[in-house]
Design an enzyme around this catalytic site. Structure first.
Site, PDB file in Angstrom:
ATOM      1  CG  HIS A  70      -1.878   1.131   1.281  1.00 35.78           C
ATOM      2  ND1 HIS A  70      -3.183   1.034   0.842  1.00 35.78           N
ATOM      3  CD2 HIS A  70      -1.723   2.416   1.720  1.00 35.78           C
ATOM      4  CE1 HIS A  70      -3.789   2.200   1.005  1.00 35.78           C
ATOM      5  NE2 HIS A  70      -2.930   3.053   1.539  1.00 35.78           N
ATOM      6  CD  GLU A  71       1.756   3.348   3.680  1.00 37.04           C
ATOM      7  OE1 GLU A  71       1.924   4.455   3.133  1.00 37.04           O
ATOM      8  OE2 GLU A  71       0.744   3.075   4.354  1.00 37.04           O
ATOM      9  CG  HIS A  74       0.265   6.136  -0.740  1.00 37.22           C
ATOM     10  ND1 HIS A  74      -0.828   6.751  -1.322  1.00 37.22           N
ATOM     11  CD2 HIS A  74      -0.198   5.537   0.399  1.00 37.22           C
ATOM     12  CE1 HIS A  74      -1.896   6.544  -0.573  1.00 37.22           C
ATOM     13  NE2 HIS A  74      -1.549   5.810   0.469  1.00 37.22           N
ATOM     14  CD  GLU A  93      -4.753   7.053   1.457  1.00 32.54           C
ATOM     15  OE1 GLU A  93      -4.501   5.853   1.251  1.00 32.54           O
ATOM     16  OE2 GLU A  93      -3.999   7.800   2.103  1.00 32.54           O
TER      17      GLU A  93
END
Length: 281
Positions: A70-71, A74, A93
């Site tokens: 997830h990070e 980003h 997000e």
């Protein structure tokens, strides 16, 4: 007990999965800083550094791997490409939540049928979470574009206001994560996987280092996918400049003078003493 060996095994696998999906990582260097469990979130991404809460490490490879993915996502959506109006946080997000499943399936090297089963299970759990939030929150807090037709507008001084920015309930909501995720999941299901990710790779290349409004996605990404057009840049290059901002964009994040120490001091002052541990990763 921190499971650092597990994290060391997962980092190259997750980065390889991201590279296979979207191409070269936007930043030339990436450090991972494990922060105390009282950190304000399970993870956070900044240029050249990912903050991970130590609370995810005892959870095994699944919890640690999905949060890491997830990070990493980003880096493209949230850092290299940002929302011009931060009421549209779903751009960051929603994509990160959607791509974490893609990256993690690839990192695990799952067969196609097992990857689909895992993604379907996660979709079901997220749908239940979204349903609960919709049933137990104000309707105004459930809107992905709360400024509607005024999205992206600023005052004469250049200032803008984040709607609901001081609403304590908004902090704990995940509607923008989940609605954005389901929107992108729906689009991806309408075309073949190769078409979807080929277009997405060209999208992140075209808008690298820029701040965008969601209209950009409506004008070039969504129509091409829904009509299953060939993956060319005609729609992307035709985006009107008013929907993209290079003024005050993310250039500061690419500043070579922005050292790791400065970021740690600004974002995680209480964890500065762990810097030496991170540099050994």
């Amino acid at each position: 007990m921190w499971n650092i060996p597990l994290l060391l095994r997962l980092i190259p696998r997750c980065l390889s999965a991201a590279h296979a999906t979207l191409g070269t990582h936007p930043f030339s260097r990436l450090d991972v800083l494990v922060v105390p469990s009282n950190f304000s979130s399970l993870g956070m991404d900044s240029p050249h550094i990912i903050f991970l809460s130590q609370s995810i490490l005892p959870g095994g490879s699944s919890l640690c791997g999905t949060r890491l993915c997830h990070e990493i996502a980003h880096a493209w959506f949230g850092l290299a490409i940002g929302a011009r109006d931060w009421t549209e946080e779903w751009i960051s997000e929603g994509f990160a939540t959607h791509l974490e499943d893609v990256f993690w399936s690839f990192a695990q090297q799952l067969p196609c049928n097992e990857a689909r089963e895992q993604e379907e299970l996660k979709a079901l759990l997220r749908w239940r979470r979204l349903r609960d939030e919709v049933l137990n929150s104000e309707k105004e807090l459930q809107v992905l574009r709360p400024n509607r037709e005024n999205t992206g507008e600023v005052s004469e001084s250049g200032a803008s206001v984040i709607k609901h920015g001081l609403n304590a309930e908004k902090i704990f909501m995940q509607v923008h994560y989940l609605k954005g995720y389901f929107l992108l999941r729906s689009l991806a299901s309408r075309v073949c996987e190769d078409t979807y990710f080929a277009f997405l790779r060209k999208f992140v290349q075209r808008f690298h280092g820029e701040l965008i409004l969601s209209q950009v996605l409506h004008l070039c990404l969504f129509p091409n996918l829904l009509k299953n057009r060939p993956c060319d840049l005609e729609g992307i290059d035709g985006v009107h400049p008013s929907l993209v901002s290079q003024d005050g964009n993310l250039g500061v994040l690419l500043d070579p003078l922005l050292h790791l120490e400065h970021q740690v001091l600004a974002v995680a002052r209480s964890t500065f003493h762990q810097l030496d541990q991170v540099r050994r990763l």
